[in-house]
Design an enzyme around this catalytic site. Structure first.
Site, PDB file in Angstrom:
ATOM      1  N   TYR A 158     -13.428  -2.494   9.926  1.00 23.74           N
ATOM      2  CA  TYR A 158     -12.087  -1.921  10.020  1.00 23.74           C
ATOM      3  C   TYR A 158     -11.514  -2.102  11.428  1.00 23.74           C
ATOM      4  O   TYR A 158     -10.376  -2.547  11.606  1.00 23.74           O
ATOM      5  CB  TYR A 158     -12.135  -0.433   9.655  1.00 23.74           C
ATOM      6  CG  TYR A 158     -10.814   0.286   9.769  1.00 23.74           C
ATOM      7  CD1 TYR A 158      -9.875   0.211   8.741  1.00 23.74           C
ATOM      8  CD2 TYR A 158     -10.491   1.036  10.899  1.00 23.74           C
ATOM      9  CE1 TYR A 158      -8.660   0.871   8.834  1.00 23.74           C
ATOM     10  CE2 TYR A 158      -9.274   1.699  10.993  1.00 23.74           C
ATOM     11  CZ  TYR A 158      -8.363   1.613   9.961  1.00 23.74           C
ATOM     12  OH  TYR A 158      -7.162   2.260  10.071  1.00 23.74           O
TER      13      TYR A 158
ATOM     14  N   VAL B   4      -2.888  -7.702  -1.898  1.00 21.58           N
ATOM     15  CA  VAL B   4      -2.283  -8.241  -0.677  1.00 21.58           C
ATOM     16  C   VAL B   4      -3.131  -9.318  -0.011  1.00 21.58           C
ATOM     17  O   VAL B   4      -2.657 -10.005   0.898  1.00 21.58           O
ATOM     18  CB  VAL B   4      -1.995  -7.126   0.355  1.00 21.58           C
ATOM     19  CG1 VAL B   4      -0.886  -6.220  -0.130  1.00 21.58           C
ATOM     20  CG2 VAL B   4      -3.263  -6.339   0.689  1.00 21.58           C
TER      21      VAL B   4
ATOM     22  N   ASN C 201       1.466  -2.422   5.406  1.00 14.77           N
ATOM     23  CA  ASN C 201       0.684  -1.211   5.619  1.00 14.77           C
ATOM     24  C   ASN C 201      -0.661  -1.207   4.901  1.00 14.77           C
ATOM     25  O   ASN C 201      -1.577  -0.505   5.323  1.00 14.77           O
ATOM     26  CB  ASN C 201       1.516  -0.004   5.153  1.00 14.77           C
ATOM     27  CG  ASN C 201       0.689   1.232   4.992  1.00 14.77           C
ATOM     28  OD1 ASN C 201       0.399   1.941   5.951  1.00 14.77           O
ATOM     29  ND2 ASN C 201       0.287   1.519   3.757  1.00 14.77           N
TER      30      ASN C 201
ATOM     31  N   GLY D  11       0.817  -1.202   0.000  1.00 16.04           N
ATOM     32  CA  GLY D  11       0.000   0.000   0.000  1.00 16.04           C
ATOM     33  C   GLY D  11       0.851   1.253   0.000  1.00 16.04           C
ATOM     34  O   GLY D  11       0.474   2.281   0.552  1.00 16.04           O
TER      35      GLY D  11
ATOM     36  N   ILE E 175      -4.660  10.724  10.643  1.00 20.77           N
ATOM     37  CA  ILE E 175      -3.528  11.207   9.861  1.00 20.77           C
ATOM     38  C   ILE E 175      -4.057  11.847   8.583  1.00 20.77           C
ATOM     39  O   ILE E 175      -4.948  11.291   7.919  1.00 20.77           O
ATOM     40  CB  ILE E 175      -2.564  10.058   9.501  1.00 20.77           C
ATOM     41  CG1 ILE E 175      -2.136   9.301  10.772  1.00 20.77           C
ATOM     42  CG2 ILE E 175      -1.359  10.584   8.745  1.00 20.77           C
ATOM     43  CD1 ILE E 175      -1.399  10.144  11.800  1.00 20.77           C
TER      44      ILE E 175
END
Length: 259
Positions: A157, A65, A91, A14, A190
């Site tokens: 998540y 992934v 990641n 990622g 972030i």
């Protein structure tokens, strides 16, 4: 001053955007050879060109992934390109927002596979190379969401990120025989392009709920990953580092008013 990671090879899944791109850029700036793994080719090309323009070294490989064959090829491509793999930054992740009542089971599976199953697959694919070298570093990008906090619409998540930390504990014991450590960075909010769709009101509210009064930068996560990859962190494994500007600390918004 940390021991240099110059010429060490790091695979960042990622790595073409967001936090992953930040991690890749930090390692490249310190002289590491970076392999960016991504699904979208143009974004991967752009990320590599940006790193090269800053004097770093980067290549890319494509794949999913959550697919074992693709992950195996990502690792093989890294070794074919650079001769080895020293550091895995697992990641890659997705965070589509959907409340339980509206969520299709397939949506749940997709998030769990992309965020959690991928951690297992990437680590497994790297083990033969860590065993051959007698050392290695694994850094997972987890989150405060799930292990520490919750937010409506992100049950899948949150479960995936909490699951990563469960995986981390036993993986640390199993990887120790190969001289390999595994740790996790737990970002708060972030500033990335992935948050753009959540709206200005959401971003402003999140910033107001953080003691440092701002969202984090991707470099903040990259620097934490760099520490875990360093020689100086060689006796740290199975651990987590929260990087959130103090977001999880206040008991309430009223507590922030006292600052």
């Amino acid at each position: 001053m940390l021991t240099s990671v110059k010429d060490r090879v790091v695979l960042v899944t990622g790595g073409s955007k967001g936090i992953g791109k930040g991690i890749a850029s930090i390692f490249a700036a310190q002289g590491a050879k970076v392999m960016i793994a991504a699904r979208g080719e143009q974004a991967a090309i752009d990320a590599c060109e940006e790193i090269k323009a800053s004097g770093g070294e980067a290549s890319y490989c494509l794949g999913d992934v959550s697919d074992w064959a693709d992950v195996h090829k990502m690792v093989s491509d890294t070794v074919s390109t650079y001769g080895q793999i020293d550091i895995l930054c697992a990641n890659a992740g997705i965070f589509p927002q959907s409340k339980i009542v509206d969520m299709d089971p397939e949506d749940w599976d997709n998030v769990i596979d992309t965020n959690l199953k991928s951690s297992f697959l990437c680590v497994k694919a790297c083990i033969p190379h860590f065993e051959k070298a007698g050392k290695g570093r694994v850094i997972l990008t987890s989150s405060i969401t799930g292990p520490v906090t919750g937010f409506p619409g992100w049950t899948h998540y949150g479960a995936s990120k909490a699951g990563q930390l469960g995986f981390l504990k036993t993986a640390a014991m199993e990887l120790s025989r190969y001289g390999t450590t595994i740790n996790a960075v737990m970002p708060g909010n972030i500033a990335t392009e992935g948050l753009d769709g959540l709206g200005e009101d959401y971003l402003a509210t999140m910033a107001a709920s953080i003691p440092l009064k701002r969202l984090g930068d991707v470099a903040d996560i990259g620097n934490a990953a760099l520490f875990f990859a360093s020689d100086e962190a060689g006796y740290i494994t199975g651990q987590t580092l929260v990087v959130d500007g103090g977001q999880v600390l206040p008991e309430s918004l009223e507590a922030l008013a006292e600052i």
